[in-house]
Motif scaffolding. Structure first.
Motif, mmCIF file in Angstrom:
data_model
loop_
_atom_site.group_PDB
_atom_site.id
_atom_site.type_symbol
_atom_site.label_atom_id
_atom_site.label_comp_id
_atom_site.label_asym_id
_atom_site.label_seq_id
_atom_site.Cartn_x
_atom_site.Cartn_y
_atom_site.Cartn_z
ATOM 1 N N ASP A 183 0.291 -1.411 0.280
ATOM 2 C CA ASP A 183 0.219 0.147 -0.046
ATOM 3 C C ASP A 183 0.697 1.041 -0.352
ATOM 4 O O ASP A 183 1.923 1.427 0.076
ATOM 5 C CB ASP A 183 -0.497 0.079 1.502
ATOM 6 N N SER A 185 3.095 2.997 -6.112
ATOM 7 C CA SER A 185 3.472 2.414 -7.193
ATOM 8 C C SER A 185 4.634 1.924 -8.144
ATOM 9 O O SER A 185 5.381 2.452 -7.807
ATOM 10 C CB SER A 185 3.011 3.833 -7.902
ATOM 11 N N TYR A 245 6.041 1.564 -12.457
ATOM 12 C CA TYR A 245 5.899 1.779 -13.169
ATOM 13 C C TYR A 245 7.194 0.516 -14.179
ATOM 14 O O TYR A 245 7.778 0.209 -13.847
ATOM 15 C CB TYR A 245 6.393 3.209 -13.316
ATOM 16 N N THR A 252 -0.036 -2.863 -12.562
ATOM 17 C CA THR A 252 -1.520 -3.608 -11.259
ATOM 18 C C THR A 252 -1.451 -4.838 -11.401
ATOM 19 O O THR A 252 -1.307 -5.492 -12.569
ATOM 20 C CB THR A 252 -2.576 -2.916 -11.317
ATOM 21 N N GLN A 266 1.118 2.455 -15.781
ATOM 22 C CA GLN A 266 1.419 1.748 -14.091
ATOM 23 C C GLN A 266 1.300 0.352 -13.973
ATOM 24 O O GLN A 266 0.351 -0.409 -14.978
ATOM 25 C CB GLN A 266 0.715 2.208 -13.308
ATOM 26 N N SER A 270 2.912 7.003 -3.145
ATOM 27 C CA SER A 270 1.844 7.769 -4.020
ATOM 28 C C SER A 270 1.489 7.631 -2.949
ATOM 29 O O SER A 270 1.256 8.813 -3.275
ATOM 30 C CB SER A 270 1.695 6.761 -5.163
#
Lengths: 168, 178
Positions: free
Chosen positions: B95, B98, B100, B124, B122, B156
């Motif tokens: 958490d 982020s 990339y 995910t 990004q 982030s």
């Protein structure tokens, strides 16, 4: 007398025309499917792929009498292809890998053929392949493909290789 | 006149006799394969406490190797061009973090019709295209061939970050028809 000469010419011409040799092909050309597989991402196909030699050409007299009275008849084979689905970047070559047999029955007599033992390009223009005298059986042929690339995309190829026998 | 006809037969006897036919037929299949070079196994980041009180945590890219993506693609004429998608296939991104990936333009090595990089994307657990427009092509195999991949880890949302032990996640690259 004049009429007799004309008949002799006519008969002789017809007889010579009737005496010819024929070419026949046995087997089929296969290219091992493994050669069209990419093992490592980023690679292209192998520069060239050879066929398994399971296609044979035979040259024989059309009749028993031709073989009996003219066993040393000279001939030559020319090769060309007629494309059904092809890509001009792909080159097809052909050669004979052995001499075959001169005798159908016991395979002991040698053939009397020459040429054609190095790869030569097959295209739409008919070109000399090999030549010889008398009969020749089961002369093995091998074909080679080159110029195949993934950049040409997935596609099917088909062509007919034409072997034509001529009086030499 | 008759003599000419007779000579005509004689000339015909010097010509073509007959023909044999070899049918040559084969298929080049559709191909879509992708690979990462070198086979590192992993890349590593560390998130460290700031040097000064009140400062931002420092993200450090520990592993510094150059990573490249290679691919070979053969499509049928008028077939759809392809894309390479990236997604997290195993593990989870912590958490507040982020992650990339950015692919470079294709190297000079390889063929025409290589794909175009999308830019910084990004990653995910859903697939996202990183390279698009791949036609029938090959990049070459190995480091320095294809597209270089750059990885970025960013904080982030600092408020969601927790102190955790090593966190491992896997990025899966898939070449697909568009």
């Amino acid at each position: 007398m004049k009429v007799a000469w004309v008949l002799i010419f006519l008969f002789g011409g017809l007889l010579a025309n009737a005496q010819y040799m024929e070419v026949s092909v046995d087997g089929m050309v296969t290219f091992d499917g493994v050669d069209f597989i990419i093992n490592e991402a980023g690679e292209d196909y192998s520069p060239s792929v050879e066929s398994e030699s399971s296609v044979y050409v035979s040259i024989d007299f059309q009749s028993f009498w031709d073989a009996l009275f003219n066993p040393n008849r000279k001939w030559k084979i020319e090769v060309a292809k007629e494309d059904l689905t092809w890509n001009n970047h792909v080159k097809l070559e052909i050669k004979r890998t052995e001499d075959g047999y001169g005798d159908w029955s016991n395979n002991k007599r040698k053939t009397r053929i020459k040429g054609g033992d190095n790869y030569q390009v097959v295209d739409r223009v008919s070109r000399d392949f090999f030549s010889g005298k008398g009969s020749a059986y089961f002369v093995p042929l091998q074909l080679k493909l080159s110029g195949i690339s993934v950049t040409q995309g997935a596609q099917d190829f088909e062509t007919n290789v034409i072997l034509t026998i001529y009086d030499d | 006149m008759t003599v000419f006809v007779a000579l005509g037969f004689a000339v015909a006897a010097q010509a073509q006799w007959n023909s044999g036919n070899i049918n040559v037929r084969f298929s080049v299949p559709e191909i879509a394969i992708v690979d990462i070079e070198p086979e590192l196994g992993y890349i590593e980041f560390s998130v460290n406490a700031p040097d000064i009180a009140g400062g931002e945590p420092v993200v450090e890219h520990v592993s510094n190797e150059s990573v490249w993506i290679n691919y070979t693609s053969a499509i049928r004429r008028n077939g759809n061009r392809r894309s390479i998608n990236a997604q997290i296939s195993e593990g989870t991104i912590p958490d507040g973090i982020s992650f990339y990936v950015e692919a470079s333009f294709a190297s000079a090595f390889g063929s025409i019709n290589q794909g175009n990089p999308v830019g910084r994307v990004q990653i995910t657990n859903q697939p996202h295209p990183i390279i698009t427009g791949i036609g029938s092509c090959f990049t070459g195999d190995g480091v320095g061939k294809g597209h270089e991949l750059k990885y970025f880890l960013e904080i982030s949302d600092f408020s969601q970050m927790k102190s955790i032990e090593d966190q491992v996640f896997t990025v899966l690259y898939t070449i697909t028809d568009n």
